[in-house]
Scaffold this active site. Structure first.
Site, PDB file in Angstrom:
ATOM      1  N   LYS A   1       0.770  -1.631  -0.384  1.00 41.52           N
ATOM      2  CA  LYS A   1       0.021  -0.164   0.102  1.00 41.52           C
ATOM      3  C   LYS A   1       1.464   1.371  -0.258  1.00 41.52           C
ATOM      4  O   LYS A   1       0.823   2.088  -0.826  1.00 41.52           O
ATOM      5  CB  LYS A   1      -1.044   0.177   1.230  1.00 41.52           C
ATOM      6  CG  LYS A   1      -2.227  -1.112   1.272  1.00 41.52           C
ATOM      7  CD  LYS A   1      -2.738  -1.131   2.179  1.00 41.52           C
ATOM      8  CE  LYS A   1      -3.802  -2.682   2.186  1.00 41.52           C
ATOM      9  NZ  LYS A   1      -4.148  -2.941   3.540  1.00 41.52           N
TER      10      LYS A   1
ATOM     11  N   ASP B   1     -11.490   2.857   4.017  1.00 48.64           N
ATOM     12  CA  ASP B   1     -11.351   1.543   3.910  1.00 48.64           C
ATOM     13  C   ASP B   1     -13.083   1.108   3.742  1.00 48.64           C
ATOM     14  O   ASP B   1     -13.556   0.277   3.518  1.00 48.64           O
ATOM     15  CB  ASP B   1     -10.982   0.848   5.513  1.00 48.64           C
ATOM     16  CG  ASP B   1      -9.627  -0.028   5.149  1.00 48.64           C
ATOM     17  OD1 ASP B   1      -9.723  -1.003   3.887  1.00 48.64           O
ATOM     18  OD2 ASP B   1      -8.873  -0.221   6.376  1.00 48.64           O
TER      19      ASP B   1
ATOM     20  N   GLN C   1      -4.144  -1.441   9.860  1.00 50.51           N
ATOM     21  CA  GLN C   1      -4.337  -2.898   9.654  1.00 50.51           C
ATOM     22  C   GLN C   1      -4.950  -3.908  10.057  1.00 50.51           C
ATOM     23  O   GLN C   1      -4.418  -3.282  11.229  1.00 50.51           O
ATOM     24  CB  GLN C   1      -2.499  -2.626   9.077  1.00 50.51           C
ATOM     25  CG  GLN C   1      -2.720  -4.355   8.059  1.00 50.51           C
ATOM     26  CD  GLN C   1      -3.284  -4.632   6.701  1.00 50.51           C
ATOM     27  OE1 GLN C   1      -3.752  -3.948   5.888  1.00 50.51           O
ATOM     28  NE2 GLN C   1      -3.712  -5.898   6.649  1.00 50.51           N
TER      29      GLN C   1
END
Ligand code: GUN
Length: 295
Positions: free
Chosen positions: A54, A121, A98
């Site tokens: 990412k 997200d 994460q």
């Protein structure tokens, strides 16, 4: 029929070029760029590799990006304080924590602490709610990648019979909600099948578009697929080790048999996977543009 194999790697590359160009334009106009922080707690090897990918992509696209590594024993309070710091940081437009988090930290509490306007997200209930009522600013990354693959693959979504296999909060539920909206790239008739469904094949055989996120290799065999269907395989199953010592991956669809029946199919690896990170970048760009509007 032998299916068109749609490369997520290629489509993702194309979208990243588009994002990169837009970032350059916005930088010239406003003197600032999208900012993304990825917070990693502990050293889970899979999480390290996802976060590294990412960050690498964010840098390639010209974003301001921070990799914030925290020790496994960080307290929930400390993690919440860190999120609060980034919520207030004007250079940061996207915050990603994460998952999974260590057991002593309440994951829900952490995800709810992220400012919904920076929740790239799209896991915060405010963003889940907006998605359901058709007001989404951010779409969750994997479903957004699936929708983009269908659109760019030339699949007619409006009026199609869509069957989604799997009802997870990350894939099944959001993609079903996205495709049933009265909107461009949607307007489908959607059925969700799951472990409680009596006859899964009876549903999948009706599908013009079959989206599979079952988490089981060969969950979908050729007899379960309609001739000419578009098949999107979201599964990532480790089925062994390659001679080079890397994980050997397979999707949830019996690819070799189903590709002879479908009109379009995504491979694993190289299908939905590469799209996910790209859609995270798209969400960060959207968050940045939203912040410019609200200055
Ligand atoms: N862990 C595995 N996939 C994801 C994801 O899409 N977002 C976050 N935050 N953690 C993950």
């Amino acid at each position: 029929m032998s299916a068109k194999i749609i490369s997520g790697t290629e489509v993702a590359k194309q979208i990243r070029e588009e994002i990169k160009a837009e970032v350059q334009e916005l930088k010239a106009k406003y003197g600032s760029v999208p900012g993304l922080v990825t917070i990693l707690v502990g050293e889970n090897p899979a999480s390290v590799s996802y976060v590294t990918a990412k960050q690498k992509t964010a840098k390639e696209l010209g974003f301001y990006s921070i990799q914030d590594n925290q020790p496994e024993d960080i307290t929930e309070e400390q993690l919440l304080a860190l999120i609060d710091k980034y919520n207030k940081d004007e250079k940061i437009h996207g915050i990603l924590v994460q998952l999974p988090l260590p057991k002593h930290i309440n994951e829900t509490k952490v995800l709810y602490a992220i400012d919904p306007d920076k929740d790239v997200d799209a896991f915060h209930p405010v963003n889940v709610g907006k998605l359901v009522i058709g007001e989404a600013v951010f779409k969750p990354c994997t479903p957004a990648g699936i929708q983009e693959l269908l659109i760019r693959g030339g699949v007619e979504i409006s009026g199609a019979e869509v069957v989604v296999v799997g009802r997870s909060n990350i894939v099944g539920k959001p993609i079903a909600n996205m495709l049933l909206q009265k909107a461009k790239g949607a307007n489908a008739t959607v059925t969700v099948v799951h472990t409680g469904t009596k006859d899964i094949a009876a549903h999948t055989r009706r599908a013009d578009i079959l989206i599979v996120a079952a988490g089981k290799p060969k969950a979908i065999t050729a007899d379960m697929v309609k001739e000419g269907a578009a098949v999107i395989d979201v599964g990532v199953n480790r089925i062994g080790v390659t001679p080079e010592g890397k994980a050997k991956l397979a999707g949830d669809v019996d690819f070799d048999a189903v590709k002879e029946k479908a009109s379009l199919i995504t491979p694993v690896p190289g299908g939905v996977g590469p799209m996910t990170i790209t859609m995270l970048m798209k969400n960060t760009l959207e968050a940045f543009k939203y912040s410019l509007k609200n200055k």
